[in-house]
Enzyme design. Structure first.
Site, mmCIF file in Angstrom:
data_model
loop_
_atom_site.group_PDB
_atom_site.id
_atom_site.type_symbol
_atom_site.label_atom_id
_atom_site.label_comp_id
_atom_site.label_asym_id
_atom_site.label_seq_id
_atom_site.Cartn_x
_atom_site.Cartn_y
_atom_site.Cartn_z
ATOM 1 N N SER A 91 0.847 -1.204 0.000
ATOM 2 C CA SER A 91 0.000 0.000 0.000
ATOM 3 C C SER A 91 0.882 1.253 0.000
ATOM 4 O O SER A 91 1.991 1.229 0.539
ATOM 5 C CB SER A 91 -0.868 -0.032 1.267
ATOM 6 O OG SER A 91 -1.989 0.790 1.139
ATOM 7 N N PRO A 92 0.404 2.353 -0.609
ATOM 8 C CA PRO A 92 1.225 3.567 -0.629
ATOM 9 C C PRO A 92 1.550 4.054 0.785
ATOM 10 O O PRO A 92 0.670 4.093 1.642
ATOM 11 C CB PRO A 92 0.331 4.595 -1.333
ATOM 12 C CG PRO A 92 -0.758 3.830 -1.971
ATOM 13 C CD PRO A 92 -0.891 2.538 -1.258
ATOM 14 N N CYS A 123 3.761 7.239 2.585
ATOM 15 C CA CYS A 123 4.651 8.403 2.608
ATOM 16 C C CYS A 123 5.807 8.132 3.555
ATOM 17 O O CYS A 123 5.593 7.729 4.700
ATOM 18 C CB CYS A 123 3.898 9.625 3.124
ATOM 19 S SG CYS A 123 2.850 10.356 1.876
ATOM 20 N N ALA A 143 2.469 8.525 -1.987
ATOM 21 C CA ALA A 143 1.814 9.614 -2.698
ATOM 22 C C ALA A 143 2.869 10.528 -3.324
ATOM 23 O O ALA A 143 3.782 10.984 -2.644
ATOM 24 C CB ALA A 143 0.945 10.409 -1.728
ATOM 25 N N GLN A 181 1.255 6.482 -6.720
ATOM 26 C CA GLN A 181 0.009 7.153 -6.348
ATOM 27 C C GLN A 181 0.135 8.649 -6.636
ATOM 28 O O GLN A 181 1.116 9.278 -6.238
ATOM 29 C CB GLN A 181 -0.260 6.937 -4.852
ATOM 30 C CG GLN A 181 -1.649 7.376 -4.429
ATOM 31 C CD GLN A 181 -1.876 7.242 -2.937
ATOM 32 O OE1 GLN A 181 -1.037 7.625 -2.130
ATOM 33 N NE2 GLN A 181 -3.035 6.711 -2.565
ATOM 34 N N TYR A 229 -7.673 14.317 1.695
ATOM 35 C CA TYR A 229 -6.889 15.158 0.802
ATOM 36 C C TYR A 229 -7.814 15.765 -0.264
ATOM 37 O O TYR A 229 -9.033 15.551 -0.243
ATOM 38 C CB TYR A 229 -5.712 14.369 0.224
ATOM 39 C CG TYR A 229 -4.761 13.943 1.333
ATOM 40 C CD1 TYR A 229 -4.167 14.902 2.159
ATOM 41 C CD2 TYR A 229 -4.492 12.603 1.591
ATOM 42 C CE1 TYR A 229 -3.325 14.531 3.201
ATOM 43 C CE2 TYR A 229 -3.643 12.229 2.635
ATOM 44 C CZ TYR A 229 -3.065 13.190 3.433
ATOM 45 O OH TYR A 229 -2.243 12.837 4.470
ATOM 46 N N ARG A 244 -8.194 5.413 -5.198
ATOM 47 C CA ARG A 244 -8.399 5.144 -3.768
ATOM 48 C C ARG A 244 -9.431 6.119 -3.211
ATOM 49 O O ARG A 244 -9.307 7.328 -3.378
ATOM 50 C CB ARG A 244 -7.082 5.263 -2.988
ATOM 51 C CG ARG A 244 -7.277 5.137 -1.482
ATOM 52 C CD ARG A 244 -5.976 4.974 -0.707
ATOM 53 N NE ARG A 244 -5.620 3.559 -0.617
ATOM 54 C CZ ARG A 244 -4.727 3.061 0.256
ATOM 55 N NH1 ARG A 244 -4.086 3.855 1.082
ATOM 56 N NH2 ARG A 244 -4.466 1.769 0.290
ATOM 57 N N ARG A 282 1.433 -1.199 7.097
ATOM 58 C CA ARG A 282 2.291 -1.423 8.270
ATOM 59 C C ARG A 282 2.859 -2.834 8.365
ATOM 60 O O ARG A 282 4.019 -2.986 8.776
ATOM 61 C CB ARG A 282 1.533 -1.012 9.540
ATOM 62 C CG ARG A 282 1.345 0.498 9.628
ATOM 63 C CD ARG A 282 0.302 0.896 10.641
ATOM 64 N NE ARG A 282 -1.039 0.484 10.239
ATOM 65 C CZ ARG A 282 -2.147 0.767 10.902
ATOM 66 N NH1 ARG A 282 -2.068 1.479 12.015
ATOM 67 N NH2 ARG A 282 -3.330 0.363 10.463
HETATM 68 C C1 LIG Z 1 3.817 5.435 7.276
HETATM 69 C C2 LIG Z 1 2.522 5.446 6.498
HETATM 70 C C3 LIG Z 1 2.395 6.275 5.391
HETATM 71 C C4 LIG Z 1 1.210 6.265 4.623
HETATM 72 N N1 LIG Z 1 1.135 7.020 3.477
HETATM 73 C C5 LIG Z 1 0.066 6.873 2.652
HETATM 74 C C6 LIG Z 1 0.054 7.456 1.366
HETATM 75 O O1 LIG Z 1 1.026 8.069 0.896
HETATM 76 N N2 LIG Z 1 -1.066 7.312 0.614
HETATM 77 C C7 LIG Z 1 -2.148 6.596 1.054
HETATM 78 O O2 LIG Z 1 -3.138 6.483 0.343
HETATM 79 N N3 LIG Z 1 -2.138 5.991 2.250
HETATM 80 C C8 LIG Z 1 -1.053 6.093 3.053
HETATM 81 N N4 LIG Z 1 -1.019 5.415 4.238
HETATM 82 C C9 LIG Z 1 -2.136 4.525 4.582
HETATM 83 C C10 LIG Z 1 -1.823 3.091 4.140
HETATM 84 O O3 LIG Z 1 -1.669 2.992 2.732
HETATM 85 C C11 LIG Z 1 -2.922 2.122 4.598
HETATM 86 O O4 LIG Z 1 -4.120 2.459 3.947
HETATM 87 C C12 LIG Z 1 -3.157 2.141 6.113
HETATM 88 O O5 LIG Z 1 -1.915 2.190 6.815
HETATM 89 C C13 LIG Z 1 -3.948 0.929 6.595
HETATM 90 O O6 LIG Z 1 -3.276 -0.267 6.221
HETATM 91 P P1 LIG Z 1 -2.411 -1.155 7.279
HETATM 92 O O7 LIG Z 1 -3.334 -1.455 8.442
HETATM 93 O O8 LIG Z 1 -2.024 -2.375 6.511
HETATM 94 O O9 LIG Z 1 -1.251 -0.317 7.721
HETATM 95 C C14 LIG Z 1 0.139 5.440 5.021
HETATM 96 C C15 LIG Z 1 0.272 4.618 6.156
HETATM 97 C C16 LIG Z 1 1.442 4.599 6.874
HETATM 98 C C17 LIG Z 1 1.563 3.664 8.058
#
Ligand SMILES: Cc1cc2nc3c(=O)[nH]c(=O)nc-3n(C[C@H](O)[C@H](O)[C@H](O)COP(=O)(O)O)c2cc1C
Length: 361
Positions: free
Chosen positions: A26-27, A29, A61, A103, A185, A233, A328
Site C-alpha cells: 500500500s502507498p 509516505c 503519494a 500514487q 486530501y 483510492r 504497516r
Molecule cells: C507510514 C505510512 C504512510 C502512509 N502514506 C500513505 C500514502 O502516501 N497514501 C495513502 O493512500 N495511504 C497512506 N497510508 C495509509 C496506508 O496505505 C494504509 O491504507 C493504512 O496504513 C492501513 O493499512 P495497514 O493497516 O495495513 O497499515 C500510510 C500509512 C502509513 C503507516
C-alpha cells in the site's frame, strides 16, 4: 503446492498487467524526498519489496503540484526532473521481475505541514511552508493552514496537473497509477459535504461533489496507456454524521467503472479529526464487499489491519475483495509475502532470476 492453491497466490490480470499474487504494498509516505526527488532511500525502500516478491508495489503519494505536498519531504511528479530518479527505481523493480505503481496526489487543505517526524500537527509555514487550497476556506483543524477556496480555473489547472503527472509516471516506467481521492486530501475534500460548502457546479448535490474526481479520472485515463491499470483510492466513509458514506461510495464506484477505472481501492476516514471509529481487524473490508456486490465489473482492493495471511485469504475466498493491500505489516516484515507462502505451504521464489539459474554467479 496445496490443492487448491490459496487465492492469495493466484495471478490476477489487470488490463495488460498480470500480478503473480494478490498482495499489494500500500502507498506509504516516507517523508524522505527533497524537492520531490526520489533518492537512494526510495530505491532501497521500494526495491526491497521487489526482491521479496510482492505482487504489486505502490510508491508513496507523489504530489502533482508543489502546493499539493503534505510536507516539504514528499515525493513529487510535478516536474520533468522527477522522471529519471523514479525511472531508476522502476528499472530496478522490473529487473527483479516485479511490478510497481505510483500514487498521484494533492493534499488540498491538509498540505504544508511538518513531516510527522518533525512534530505532529504543526504547520510548515514556520520554516517555509506555502499557501494551501481547498473547496472552501475552512481549515482541517485549527493548527492547519487556512485554505484559499479554489476557483474553477484552479480546478481545471489541477486536472491538467494530474494528467502531466500521469504522463511523467508513464515516462518513468510505472506499471500502474492510483489517483488518491481518500484520507481527507483534495479530491476527498470535494466529495464530502463536511468539507465542501461550494455553491457552484463543484459543490452541493452528489453530482456536483463528484465532478472534480470524475474530471481527474477521465483526463488521467485518456493520458494513461489503456494496457496499464488505473486505480482510484477512496475513503468509503468519513466516520462522521452528515459526511461521505458507503451509499455515496457505491454510487461513485458505478460512475468510476464507466470511466475505465480498473481497480477501486477502498480505505476510509481522514476527512475530519472528529472521526467516530475504533479500527479493528479488516475493518474496511465491508466497504470492499459492498462495492463488489453492487459493481461486479470493478476489481476491488481492500486495506487496513489485515495482518495475517489467513485473514487475507478469507477476504478473497469470501469474495469480499480481489486484492489485499498491506502497509504497516510490510514495514514490520518486508518479506511478508514469502512468509505467508511458507505458512500456507506454497512454493515461492521471490527472485525469479535466481530460480531460473541465470543469476547464480
Ligand atoms: C507510514 C505510512 C504512510 C502512509 N502514506 C500513505 C500514502 O502516501 N497514501 C495513502 O493512500 N495511504 C497512506 N497510508 C495509509 C496506508 O496505505 C494504509 O491504507 C493504512 O496504513 C492501513 O493499512 P495497514 O493497516 O495495513 O497499515 C500510510 C500509512 C502509513 C503507516
Amino acid at each position: 503446492m496445496p490443492d487448491p492453491t490459496p487465492q492469495l497466490f493466484t495471478p490476477l490480470k489487470l488490463a495488460g498487467l498480470t500480478l503473480p499474487n494478490r498482495v499489494v504494498v500500500s502507498p506509504m509516505c516516507m517523508y524522505s524526498a527533497r524537492g520531490g526527488l526520489a533518492n537512494d532511500f526510495h530505491l532501497v525502500h521500494l526495491g526491497q519489496y521487489a526482491l521479496a516478491g510482492a505482487g504489486l508495489i505502490f510508491s508513496e503519494a507523489a504530489a502533482v503540484s508543489p502546493e499539493g505536498r503534505i510536507s516539504p519531504e514528499d515525493l513529487g511528479l510535478w516536474a520533468d526532473e522527477h522522471i529519471v530518479p523514479l525511472g531508476r527505481i522502476t528499472d530496478f523493480v522490473h529487473a527483479q521481475g516485479g511490478r510497481i505503481g505510483v500514487q498521484l496526489a494533492h493534499a488540498g487543505r491538509k498540505a504544508s505541514t511538518y513531516a510527522p517526524w518533525r512534530g505532529k500537527g504543526a504547520v510548515a509555514h514556520e520554516y517555509g511552508g506555502w499557501a494551501v487550497v481547498g473547496p472552501d476556506t475552512r481549515p482541517y483543524a485549527s493548527s492547519f493552514a487556512t485554505p484559499n477556496a479554489m476557483t474553477t480555473e484552479d480546478i481545471a489547472r489541477t486536472v491538467r496537473n494530474f494528467v502531466s503527472a500521469a504522463q511523467r509516471a508513464e515516462m518513468a516506467g510505472f506499471d500502474a497509477v492510483e489517483i488518491h481521492a481518500a484520507h481527507g486530501y483534495l479530491l476527498h475534500e470535494f466529495l464530502s459535504p463536511l468539507s465542501n460548502s461550494r455553491d457552484d457546479q463543484y459543490g452541493g448535490s452528489f453530482e456536483n461533489r463528484v465532478r472534480f474526481v470524475l474530471e481527474v479520472t477521465r483526463a488521467v485515463r485518456t493520458a494513461w496507456p489503456t494496457h496499464k491499470p488505473l486505480f482510484v483510492r477512496l475513503s468509503a466513509t468519513d466516520w462522521a454524521p452528515g459526511g461521505w458514506d458507503e451509499e455515496q461510495t457505491v454510487a461513485l464506484a458505478r460512475l468510476l467503472a464507466t470511466e475505465g477505472v480498473d481497480v477501486l481501492d477502498l480505505s476510509s476516514g481522514g476527512l475530519t479529526p472528529e472521526q467516530q471509529i475504533t479500527p479493528g481487524p479488516a475493518y474496511q473490508l465491508p466497504f470492499a464487499a459492498a462495492v463488489k456486490r453492487a459493481v461486479p465489473d470493478l476489481t476491488v482492493m481492500t486495506v487496513g489491519m489485515i495482518d495475517t495471511p489467513e485473514r487475507a485469504e478469507t477476504a478473497l475466498q469470501d469474495g469480499h475483495a480481489d486484492l489485499i493491500a498491506l502497509a504497516r505489516p510490510f514495514l514490520g516484515d518486508p518479506h511478508w509475502v514469502q512468509h505467508a507462502a511458507h505458512r500456507m505451504g506454497v512454493p515461492f521464489d521471490p527472485v525469479p532470476q535466481y530460480a531460473r539459474g541465470t543469476r547464480l554467479d
